[in-house]
Design a protein around this motif. Structure first.
Motif, PDB file in Angstrom:
ATOM      1  N   UNK A  92       0.828  -1.208   0.000  1.00 28.44           N
ATOM      2  CA  UNK A  92       0.000   0.000   0.000  1.00 28.44           C
ATOM      3  C   UNK A  92       0.864   1.260   0.000  1.00 28.44           C
ATOM      4  N   UNK A  93       1.903   1.268   0.821  1.00 27.04           N
ATOM      5  CA  UNK A  93       2.769   2.442   0.899  1.00 27.04           C
ATOM      6  C   UNK A  93       3.375   2.776  -0.463  1.00 27.04           C
ATOM      7  N   UNK A  94       3.680   1.748  -1.245  1.00 23.62           N
ATOM      8  CA  UNK A  94       4.271   1.985  -2.568  1.00 23.62           C
ATOM      9  C   UNK A  94       3.233   2.466  -3.589  1.00 23.62           C
ATOM     10  N   UNK A  95       1.945   2.300  -3.286  1.00 21.24           N
ATOM     11  CA  UNK A  95       0.884   2.647  -4.226  1.00 21.24           C
ATOM     12  C   UNK A  95       0.140   3.941  -3.870  1.00 21.24           C
ATOM     13  N   UNK A  96       0.033   4.228  -2.594  1.00 23.29           N
ATOM     14  CA  UNK A  96      -0.785   5.357  -2.126  1.00 23.29           C
ATOM     15  C   UNK A  96      -0.099   6.696  -2.378  1.00 23.29           C
ATOM     16  N   UNK A  97      -0.893   7.723  -2.670  1.00 20.70           N
ATOM     17  CA  UNK A  97      -0.299   9.056  -2.754  1.00 20.70           C
ATOM     18  C   UNK A  97       0.172   9.505  -1.366  1.00 20.70           C
ATOM     19  N   UNK A  98       1.170  10.379  -1.340  1.00 23.48           N
ATOM     20  CA  UNK A  98       1.707  10.875  -0.070  1.00 23.48           C
ATOM     21  C   UNK A  98       0.637  11.554   0.774  1.00 23.48           C
ATOM     22  N   UNK A  99      -0.318  12.202   0.117  1.00 18.18           N
ATOM     23  CA  UNK A  99      -1.340  12.966   0.837  1.00 18.18           C
ATOM     24  C   UNK A  99      -2.478  12.114   1.376  1.00 18.18           C
ATOM     25  N   UNK A 100      -2.416  10.820   1.235  1.00 15.89           N
ATOM     26  CA  UNK A 100      -3.497   9.937   1.684  1.00 15.89           C
ATOM     27  C   UNK A 100      -3.721  10.052   3.190  1.00 15.89           C
ATOM     28  N   UNK A 101      -4.964  10.271   3.584  1.00 14.87           N
ATOM     29  CA  UNK A 101      -5.327  10.255   5.001  1.00 14.87           C
ATOM     30  C   UNK A 101      -5.564   8.809   5.417  1.00 14.87           C
ATOM     31  N   UNK A 102      -5.086   8.436   6.585  1.00 18.61           N
ATOM     32  CA  UNK A 102      -5.243   7.073   7.093  1.00 18.61           C
ATOM     33  C   UNK A 102      -6.076   7.142   8.365  1.00 18.61           C
ATOM     34  N   UNK A 103      -7.269   6.536   8.322  1.00 21.74           N
ATOM     35  CA  UNK A 103      -8.186   6.512   9.455  1.00 21.74           C
ATOM     36  C   UNK A 103      -8.330   5.070   9.933  1.00 21.74           C
ATOM     37  N   UNK A 104      -8.228   4.872  11.244  1.00 21.75           N
ATOM     38  CA  UNK A 104      -8.122   3.531  11.805  1.00 21.75           C
ATOM     39  C   UNK A 104      -9.118   3.353  12.954  1.00 21.75           C
ATOM     40  N   UNK A 105      -9.739   2.196  13.001  1.00 14.06           N
ATOM     41  CA  UNK A 105     -10.559   1.825  14.147  1.00 14.06           C
ATOM     42  C   UNK A 105      -9.681   1.847  15.398  1.00 14.06           C
ATOM     43  N   UNK A 106     -10.251   2.181  16.559  1.00 13.95           N
ATOM     44  CA  UNK A 106      -9.452   2.204  17.780  1.00 13.95           C
ATOM     45  C   UNK A 106      -9.111   0.821  18.356  1.00 13.95           C
ATOM     46  N   UNK A 107      -9.581  -0.255  17.737  1.00  9.85           N
ATOM     47  CA  UNK A 107      -9.271  -1.596  18.225  1.00  9.85           C
ATOM     48  C   UNK A 107      -7.775  -1.882  18.063  1.00  9.85           C
ATOM     49  N   UNK A 115     -20.845  10.927 -12.371  1.00 12.29           N
ATOM     50  CA  UNK A 115     -19.664  10.418 -11.654  1.00 12.29           C
ATOM     51  C   UNK A 115     -19.408   8.957 -12.000  1.00 12.29           C
ATOM     52  N   UNK A 116     -18.145   8.623 -12.102  1.00 10.69           N
ATOM     53  CA  UNK A 116     -17.742   7.277 -12.459  1.00 10.69           C
ATOM     54  C   UNK A 116     -17.093   6.605 -11.258  1.00 10.69           C
ATOM     55  N   UNK A 117     -17.627   5.473 -10.856  1.00 12.62           N
ATOM     56  CA  UNK A 117     -17.074   4.687  -9.761  1.00 12.62           C
ATOM     57  C   UNK A 117     -16.536   3.389 -10.334  1.00 12.62           C
ATOM     58  N   UNK A 118     -15.324   3.032  -9.925  1.00 10.10           N
ATOM     59  CA  UNK A 118     -14.815   1.733 -10.332  1.00 10.10           C
ATOM     60  C   UNK A 118     -13.929   1.146  -9.239  1.00 10.10           C
ATOM     61  N   UNK A 119     -13.771  -0.155  -9.302  1.00 11.71           N
ATOM     62  CA  UNK A 119     -12.918  -0.888  -8.385  1.00 11.71           C
ATOM     63  C   UNK A 119     -11.549  -0.989  -9.041  1.00 11.71           C
ATOM     64  N   UNK A 120     -10.592  -0.276  -8.474  1.00 10.97           N
ATOM     65  CA  UNK A 120      -9.246  -0.196  -9.048  1.00 10.97           C
ATOM     66  C   UNK A 120      -8.416  -1.440  -8.743  1.00 10.97           C
ATOM     67  N   UNK A 121      -8.535  -1.951  -7.517  1.00  7.18           N
ATOM     68  CA  UNK A 121      -7.718  -3.106  -7.128  1.00  7.18           C
ATOM     69  C   UNK A 121      -8.340  -3.826  -5.946  1.00  7.18           C
ATOM     70  N   UNK A 122      -8.107  -5.114  -5.906  1.00  7.77           N
ATOM     71  CA  UNK A 122      -8.374  -5.945  -4.734  1.00  7.77           C
ATOM     72  C   UNK A 122      -7.104  -6.745  -4.527  1.00  7.77           C
ATOM     73  N   UNK A 123      -6.514  -6.608  -3.346  1.00 11.30           N
ATOM     74  CA  UNK A 123      -5.243  -7.283  -3.081  1.00 11.30           C
ATOM     75  C   UNK A 123      -5.300  -7.974  -1.730  1.00 11.30           C
ATOM     76  N   UNK A 124      -4.751  -9.170  -1.693  1.00 14.45           N
ATOM     77  CA  UNK A 124      -4.650  -9.927  -0.449  1.00 14.45           C
ATOM     78  C   UNK A 124      -3.202  -9.961  -0.016  1.00 14.45           C
ATOM     79  N   UNK A 125      -2.992 -10.037   1.284  1.00 14.52           N
ATOM     80  CA  UNK A 125      -1.634 -10.004   1.841  1.00 14.52           C
ATOM     81  C   UNK A 125      -0.774 -11.150   1.311  1.00 14.52           C
ATOM     82  N   UNK A 126      -1.357 -12.315   1.069  1.00  7.48           N
ATOM     83  CA  UNK A 126      -0.543 -13.441   0.618  1.00  7.48           C
ATOM     84  C   UNK A 126      -0.141 -13.335  -0.859  1.00  7.48           C
ATOM     85  N   UNK A 127      -0.630 -12.308  -1.565  1.00  8.34           N
ATOM     86  CA  UNK A 127      -0.250 -12.112  -2.956  1.00  8.34           C
ATOM     87  C   UNK A 127       0.884 -11.120  -3.138  1.00  8.34           C
TER      88      UNK A 127
END
Length: 154
Positions: free
Chosen positions: A40-55, A140-152
Motif C-alpha cells: 500500500x505504501x508503494x501505491x498510495x499518494x503521499x497525501x493519503x489520510x489514514x483513518x483507523x478503528x481504535x481496536x 460520476x464514475x465509480x470503479x474498483x481499481x484493485x483488490x489485493x490480499x496479503x498473501x499475494x
C-alpha cells in the motif's frame, strides 16, 4: 476520490477474558500487516489520510503501513457502513482516504458502493479493496481499481 478499505490482519481469538477491542494480531497477522502495508505504501499518494478503528488489531495493522494515522471511534467493530463513508467524507474528499477496519462492515461498504445495496460480502483478513470515484463530464464514475490480499504481495 480514492477510498481504500483495508481489513485488519489475522488477530487472536476473543473470549471471556479478552475484550474484543483488545485483541492483538497473531504472528501471521503481523506478517500480513507488514506485507500489505509495504504494498500500500508503494501505491498510495503521499497525501493519503489514514483513518483507523481504535481496536488494537486495527492499530497494529495500520502500523504495518509506516505512515501517520488517526484513530476514529466511528470505525469501531460495530460501525455502520454509512459511518465509514461519513468518516471518509465519501465521495467529497479532495484526498485519498485509507480506512483500516473490520468485517462485516467493510464488506457491506464495498457492496453498497458497487451495487447500491448493503450486502454481507466477504473481505479476507489483511485484504485491501481500492475504489475510485471520478467526476467527469458524464455522471460520476465509480470503479474498483484493485483488490489485493496479503498473501499475494511479497
Amino acid at each position: 476520490m480514492d477510498l481504500i478499505l483495508w481489513r485488519h490482519a489475522e488477530a487472536e481469538p476473543g473470549g471471556p477474558d479478552l475484550p474484543d477491542m483488545e485483541r492483538a494480531l497473531t504472528p501471521k497477522g503481523q506478517k500480513q500487516a507488514r506485507r500489505m502495508g509495504q504494498w500500500l505504501d508503494s501505491q498510495l499518494p503521499e497525501s493519503c489520510r489514514v483513518l483507523v478503528s481504535p481496536a488494537v488489531r486495527t492499530v497494529q495493522t495500520a502500523e504495518g503501513l509506516g505512515r501517520k494515522y488517526k484513530t476514529h471511534p466511528d470505525l469501531a467493530p460495530d460501525a455502520d457502513p454509512e459511518d465509514i463513508l461519513k468518516a471518509a467524507n465519501w465521495p467529497n474528499s479532495k484526498e485519498a482516504v485509507l480506512i483500516v477496519g473490520h468485517q462485516p462492515t467493510l464488506g457491506q461498504v464495498a457492496s453498497l458502493l458497487l451495487t447500491g445495496e448493503e450486502q454481507d460480502w466477504e473481505m479476507k483478513k489483511g485484504a485491501a479493496w481500492w475504489f475510485v470515484m471520478r467526476e467527469t463530464d458524464d455522471p460520476s464514475t465509480l470503479y474498483l481499481k484493485a483488490v489485493m490480499q496479503a498473501d499475494l504481495v511479497k
